[in-house]
Design a protein around this motif. Structure first.
Motif, PDB file in Angstrom:
ATOM      1  N   PHE A 106       0.856  -1.177   0.000  1.00  9.99           N
ATOM      2  CA  PHE A 106       0.000   0.000   0.000  1.00  9.99           C
ATOM      3  C   PHE A 106       0.897   1.233   0.000  1.00  9.99           C
ATOM      4  O   PHE A 106       1.907   1.268   0.696  1.00  9.99           O
ATOM      5  N   PHE A 107       0.503   2.254  -0.777  1.00  6.57           N
ATOM      6  CA  PHE A 107       1.255   3.504  -0.784  1.00  6.57           C
ATOM      7  C   PHE A 107       0.722   4.403   0.323  1.00  6.57           C
ATOM      8  O   PHE A 107      -0.472   4.710   0.378  1.00  6.57           O
ATOM      9  N   ILE A 108       1.625   4.844   1.211  1.00  9.45           N
ATOM     10  CA  ILE A 108       1.220   5.703   2.325  1.00  9.45           C
ATOM     11  C   ILE A 108       1.730   7.120   2.053  1.00  9.45           C
ATOM     12  O   ILE A 108       2.947   7.351   1.985  1.00  9.45           O
ATOM     13  N   PRO A 109       0.819   8.095   1.889  1.00  5.69           N
ATOM     14  CA  PRO A 109       1.243   9.469   1.643  1.00  5.69           C
ATOM     15  C   PRO A 109       2.074  10.005   2.809  1.00  5.69           C
ATOM     16  O   PRO A 109       1.960   9.530   3.940  1.00  5.69           O
ATOM     17  N   GLU A 110       2.878  11.003   2.518  1.00  8.82           N
ATOM     18  CA  GLU A 110       3.827  11.509   3.513  1.00  8.82           C
ATOM     19  C   GLU A 110       3.133  11.960   4.798  1.00  8.82           C
ATOM     20  O   GLU A 110       3.607  11.705   5.906  1.00  8.82           O
ATOM     21  N   ASN A 111       1.986  12.642   4.672  1.00  6.16           N
ATOM     22  CA  ASN A 111       1.322  13.173   5.868  1.00  6.16           C
ATOM     23  C   ASN A 111       0.692  12.074   6.738  1.00  6.16           C
ATOM     24  O   ASN A 111       0.307  12.313   7.882  1.00  6.16           O
ATOM     25  N   ALA A 112       0.576  10.836   6.189  1.00  3.80           N
ATOM     26  CA  ALA A 112      -0.029   9.736   6.943  1.00  3.80           C
ATOM     27  C   ALA A 112       1.015   8.773   7.499  1.00  3.80           C
ATOM     28  O   ALA A 112       0.642   7.776   8.123  1.00  3.80           O
ATOM     29  N   ARG A 113       2.311   9.053   7.251  1.00  2.00           N
ATOM     30  CA  ARG A 113       3.356   8.178   7.800  1.00  2.00           C
ATOM     31  C   ARG A 113       3.518   8.473   9.293  1.00  2.00           C
ATOM     32  O   ARG A 113       3.381   9.613   9.727  1.00  2.00           O
ATOM     33  N   TRP A 114       3.796   7.419  10.039  1.00  2.00           N
ATOM     34  CA  TRP A 114       3.719   7.526  11.494  1.00  2.00           C
ATOM     35  C   TRP A 114       4.638   8.599  12.069  1.00  2.00           C
ATOM     36  O   TRP A 114       4.266   9.310  12.997  1.00  2.00           O
ATOM     37  N   GLU A 115       5.838   8.757  11.471  1.00  4.92           N
ATOM     38  CA  GLU A 115       6.759   9.765  12.014  1.00  4.92           C
ATOM     39  C   GLU A 115       6.183  11.174  11.837  1.00  4.92           C
ATOM     40  O   GLU A 115       6.390  12.058  12.687  1.00  4.92           O
ATOM     41  N   ALA A 116       5.428  11.395  10.750  1.00  2.10           N
ATOM     42  CA  ALA A 116       4.793  12.705  10.536  1.00  2.10           C
ATOM     43  C   ALA A 116       3.671  12.926  11.552  1.00  2.10           C
ATOM     44  O   ALA A 116       3.484  14.042  12.066  1.00  2.10           O
ATOM     45  N   ILE A 117       2.934  11.868  11.837  1.00  2.00           N
ATOM     46  CA  ILE A 117       1.842  11.967  12.821  1.00  2.00           C
ATOM     47  C   ILE A 117       2.401  12.293  14.201  1.00  2.00           C
ATOM     48  O   ILE A 117       1.864  13.133  14.925  1.00  2.00           O
ATOM     49  N   ARG A 118       3.504  11.652  14.571  1.00  3.17           N
ATOM     50  CA  ARG A 118       4.106  11.903  15.896  1.00  3.17           C
ATOM     51  C   ARG A 118       4.601  13.332  16.024  1.00  3.17           C
ATOM     52  O   ARG A 118       4.623  13.894  17.127  1.00  3.17           O
ATOM     53  N   ARG A 119       5.011  13.940  14.917  1.00  4.35           N
ATOM     54  CA  ARG A 119       5.531  15.314  14.959  1.00  4.35           C
ATOM     55  C   ARG A 119       4.418  16.355  15.093  1.00  4.35           C
ATOM     56  O   ARG A 119       4.673  17.496  15.436  1.00  4.35           O
ATOM     57  N   GLN A 120       3.179  15.953  14.796  1.00  4.65           N
ATOM     58  CA  GLN A 120       2.073  16.905  14.807  1.00  4.65           C
ATOM     59  C   GLN A 120       1.739  17.323  16.239  1.00  4.65           C
ATOM     60  O   GLN A 120       1.488  16.481  17.106  1.00  4.65           O
ATOM     61  N   THR A 121       1.714  18.601  16.511  1.00  2.00           N
ATOM     62  CA  THR A 121       1.500  19.091  17.890  1.00  2.00           C
ATOM     63  C   THR A 121       0.179  19.823  18.067  1.00  2.00           C
ATOM     64  O   THR A 121      -0.301  19.975  19.190  1.00  2.00           O
ATOM     65  N   THR A 122      -0.433  20.275  16.975  1.00  2.00           N
ATOM     66  CA  THR A 122      -1.712  20.993  17.086  1.00  2.00           C
ATOM     67  C   THR A 122      -2.710  20.423  16.078  1.00  2.00           C
ATOM     68  O   THR A 122      -2.307  19.868  15.048  1.00  2.00           O
ATOM     69  N   GLY A 123      -3.993  20.573  16.385  1.00  2.00           N
ATOM     70  CA  GLY A 123      -5.034  20.124  15.458  1.00  2.00           C
ATOM     71  C   GLY A 123      -4.932  18.642  15.124  1.00  2.00           C
ATOM     72  O   GLY A 123      -5.173  18.243  13.976  1.00  2.00           O
ATOM     73  N   LEU A 124      -4.594  17.840  16.111  1.00  2.00           N
ATOM     74  CA  LEU A 124      -4.298  16.422  15.857  1.00  2.00           C
ATOM     75  C   LEU A 124      -5.519  15.658  15.342  1.00  2.00           C
ATOM     76  O   LEU A 124      -5.401  14.800  14.466  1.00  2.00           O
ATOM     77  N   GLY A 125      -6.712  15.967  15.893  1.00  2.00           N
ATOM     78  CA  GLY A 125      -7.913  15.252  15.461  1.00  2.00           C
ATOM     79  C   GLY A 125      -8.164  15.423  13.975  1.00  2.00           C
ATOM     80  O   GLY A 125      -8.409  14.452  13.255  1.00  2.00           O
ATOM     81  N   GLN A 126      -8.091  16.673  13.493  1.00  2.00           N
ATOM     82  CA  GLN A 126      -8.318  16.925  12.070  1.00  2.00           C
ATOM     83  C   GLN A 126      -7.188  16.338  11.230  1.00  2.00           C
ATOM     84  O   GLN A 126      -7.421  15.813  10.134  1.00  2.00           O
ATOM     85  N   TYR A 127      -5.960  16.413  11.755  1.00  2.00           N
ATOM     86  CA  TYR A 127      -4.804  15.875  11.032  1.00  2.00           C
ATOM     87  C   TYR A 127      -4.980  14.373  10.800  1.00  2.00           C
ATOM     88  O   TYR A 127      -4.749  13.867   9.691  1.00  2.00           O
ATOM     89  N   LEU A 128      -5.374  13.633  11.844  1.00  2.00           N
ATOM     90  CA  LEU A 128      -5.565  12.185  11.719  1.00  2.00           C
ATOM     91  C   LEU A 128      -6.703  11.856  10.756  1.00  2.00           C
ATOM     92  O   LEU A 128      -6.602  10.917   9.954  1.00  2.00           O
ATOM     93  N   THR A 129      -7.776  12.624  10.834  1.00  2.00           N
ATOM     94  CA  THR A 129      -8.901  12.406   9.918  1.00  2.00           C
ATOM     95  C   THR A 129      -8.454  12.590   8.472  1.00  2.00           C
ATOM     96  O   THR A 129      -8.764  11.765   7.591  1.00  2.00           O
ATOM     97  N   ASP A 130      -7.685  13.657   8.213  1.00  3.23           N
ATOM     98  CA  ASP A 130      -7.165  13.900   6.858  1.00  3.23           C
ATOM     99  C   ASP A 130      -6.209  12.786   6.437  1.00  3.23           C
ATOM    100  O   ASP A 130      -6.185  12.377   5.264  1.00  3.23           O
ATOM    101  N   ALA A 131      -5.411  12.292   7.386  1.00  2.00           N
ATOM    102  CA  ALA A 131      -4.406  11.272   7.072  1.00  2.00           C
ATOM    103  C   ALA A 131      -5.058   9.963   6.614  1.00  2.00           C
ATOM    104  O   ALA A 131      -4.669   9.383   5.594  1.00  2.00           O
ATOM    105  N   VAL A 132      -6.067   9.487   7.361  1.00  2.00           N
ATOM    106  CA  VAL A 132      -6.678   8.212   6.980  1.00  2.00           C
ATOM    107  C   VAL A 132      -7.439   8.349   5.658  1.00  2.00           C
ATOM    108  O   VAL A 132      -7.471   7.414   4.848  1.00  2.00           O
ATOM    109  N   ARG A 133      -7.992   9.525   5.416  1.00  2.00           N
ATOM    110  CA  ARG A 133      -8.686   9.729   4.134  1.00  2.00           C
ATOM    111  C   ARG A 133      -7.701   9.788   2.972  1.00  2.00           C
ATOM    112  O   ARG A 133      -8.005   9.317   1.864  1.00  2.00           O
ATOM    113  N   ALA A 134      -6.521  10.337   3.231  1.00  2.00           N
ATOM    114  CA  ALA A 134      -5.494  10.373   2.192  1.00  2.00           C
ATOM    115  C   ALA A 134      -5.031   8.961   1.840  1.00  2.00           C
ATOM    116  O   ALA A 134      -4.812   8.637   0.664  1.00  2.00           O
ATOM    117  N   VAL A 135      -4.868   8.109   2.850  1.00  2.00           N
ATOM    118  CA  VAL A 135      -4.474   6.708   2.602  1.00  2.00           C
ATOM    119  C   VAL A 135      -5.532   6.006   1.752  1.00  2.00           C
ATOM    120  O   VAL A 135      -5.216   5.290   0.794  1.00  2.00           O
TER     121      VAL A 135
END
Length: 516
Positions: free
Chosen positions: A78-107
């Motif tokens: 499976f191709f995982i877009p950059e914003n949905a890779r785990w290291e990018a998720i761990r770096r996210q400090t604000t707006g995490l709920g929306q970020y995760l929602t966008d990430a799974v939709r991008a995948v």
């Protein structure tokens, strides 16, 4: 990582959101994140492998990007877009709920096979104007999940799959009455797979598949029988064809869990969303029902469906009669029978009353008449009475009904009373490996054993008015059988239906006589 370590770690993750989220909702957030982490870690591992092959990580990612733009990604699962890779998720400090929602939709956008699997989750959802789960709790959950990698070299699909099902069981324990909609106890699924003994290349169908556990148990049984050990784990040799798995599920959330469960186990499974009784999803080009080698299922017991579903069925699924509105058990069985190939077999879990209701009554009874037709057509091979308090949505015992279009012992039925074969557990009882082995051996060896099993003929079933309850033929003890509450309620609804029908008939006669 061993199974115990993995289970404890994943349960720690669930506990990270215990405060703001009710136990039944755990699975809606944690299962998609475990799934995303597995996808991300496998992708990273595959990129590292490609980097060694092509000289650098940069080159590997460029090749994957070129494949992605052509719409044909073949170098990774499976191709995982950059914003949905785990290291990018761990770096996210604000707006995490929306970020995760966008990430799974991008995948899901990048991988057609994952559309509808976990992209429906909204990590930013609110209720009564407040976030259901805060960014702070999501951050804690992500940090707990970050303790271990879930790549192919870190944890095998069978181990991760078992841990995933462990979480489903833990969620079921907290979900009470609705748990049976998505989870059949693991050991019941193992027993059903042992009864069916799938062969390489077979097609297996579950028309009410929940989270997919019964289909997966069939795969694991094939692996046990035909796999070989490689680096300590079972693999199917190249010459052994895997099973082809098919399932339909009516609940969108549960459907998504089934799809995730299959991918976590590294399986190809055709799982479709929809109402099987009203609109079966698997049909051939002529619109007829697709047929399968094996069926394994645990449909909701004693469902109520309007009569027109049976009477106006375009697929000719109910030739043995129309079930009562009070219980669809024999409607499900007829649908599954219509979905079986000419030499097909099936194992189905039903309420105990399905094998006895209506027997001994005066006059006609719909369920008894359908059961009679199954016996007369020599389709019923075995009935197994299970112990009480195994299932999460009831304390009633349940039965496994085995149907075989090509019976090994024509005109005979084996009845197994396994009601005393259990170990006490909290909150539920369970079958041990020894119990499963005992039941499976009795069935496969076709053996009558005092206090456990009996073999009857069609004629004996007829003499007992087609009552196939194992406790009628095999006495486990001298205690009088107590009718479970669920069974009593079905019988009450059935009696009310009969009374209403009698009143309608009487009214029609009185009108005919001019007395009304």
């Amino acid at each position: 990582m061993d199974i115990r370590t993995l289970e404890e770690w994943l349960w720690d993750a669930a506990c990270a959101i215990r405060g703001p989220v009710d136990a039944p909702k755990f699975k809606d957030y944690i299962l998609p994140l475990i799934f995303l982490k597995r996808l991300s870690d496998v992708f990273q591992e595959e990129v590292e492998h490609l980097a060694r092959e092509f000289g650098s990580t940069e080159t590997a990612l460029q090749l994957l990007e070129q494949e992605r733009q052509r719409g044909q990604v073949k170098l990774v699962r499976f191709f995982i877009p950059e914003n949905a890779r785990w290291e990018a998720i761990r770096r996210q400090t604000t707006g995490l709920g929306q970020y995760l929602t966008d990430a799974v939709r991008a995948v899901a956008r990048e991988n057609e096979r994952l559309a509808g699997v976990f992209d429906m989750v909204d990590f930013n959802a609110t209720a009564a104007g407040q976030r259901i789960i805060s960014d702070e709790h999501l951050a804690t959950l992500i940090e707990v999940l970050s303790r271990h990698r879930l790549g192919l070299s870190d944890v095998e699909p069978d181990i991760l799959g078992r841990a995933y099902e462990y979480l489903l069981r833990k969620f079921a324990e907290g979900q009470g009455q609705s748990a049976g909609e998505f989870y059949t106890p693991r050991e019941v699924g193992i027993l059903m797979a042992r009864l069916l003994e799938p062969e390489p290349g077979m097609t297996v169908y579950d028309p009410a598949c929940g989270s997919g556990g019964l289909l997966i148990k069939c795969h694991l049984r094939l692996l046990e029988r035909f796999g070989h050990r490689e680096s300590g784990h079972l693999r199917l040799p190249n010459e052994v064809r895997p099973l082809r798995l098919f399932g339909q599920e009516i609940n969108p959330t549960t459907y998504a869990m089934a799809r995730m469960n299959a991918v976590i186990h590294d399986l190809e499974a055709d799982i479709r969303l929809g109402d099987t009784m009203r609109e079966p999803a698997f049909r051939d080009t002529a619109g007829r029902l697709q047929t399968f080698d094996l069926v394994t299922a645990n449909p909701m017991w004693n469902q109520t469906f309007p009569q027109d579903i049976y009477e106006n069925d375009p697929y000719e699924r109910f030739p043995f009669g129309t079930p009562p509105s009070s219980s669809a058990d024999w409607g499900w069985l007829q649908h599954m029978l219509a979905s079986l190939k000419d030499e097909g077999r099936m194992a189905v879990v039903l309420d105990t009353g399905a094998v006895s209701r209506g027997s001994g009554n005066q006059g006609s009874n719909r369920e008894r008449d359908i059961r009679k037709a199954f016996v007369e057509k020599d389709l019923i091979e075995a009935v197994i009475l299970l112990p009480e308090n195994l299932f999460y949505n009831t304390t009633a015992p349940g039965v496994i009904l085995v149907i075989n279009r090509r019976k090994r012992h024509p005109e005979q039925i084996i009845l197994i009373n396994a009601s005393k074969l259990f170990a006490k557990g909290r909150p539920k009882n369970y079958l041990t490996d020894e119990h499963i082995q005992t039941i499976a051996q009795l069935y496969h060896e076709w053996r009558a054993e005092e206090g456990l099993s009996a073999i009857i003929t069609k004629e004996e079933a007829a003499r007992n008015d087609y009552n196939l309850s194992p406790s009628r033929y095999v006495a486990a003890n001298d205690k009088e059988e107590v009718l479970p509450l669920e069974e009593a309620m079905v019988r009450l609804r059935e009696a009310e239906e009969s009374r209403a029908e009698a009143e309608r008939n009487l009214a029609a006669v009185l009108r005919l006589l001019g007395l009304k």
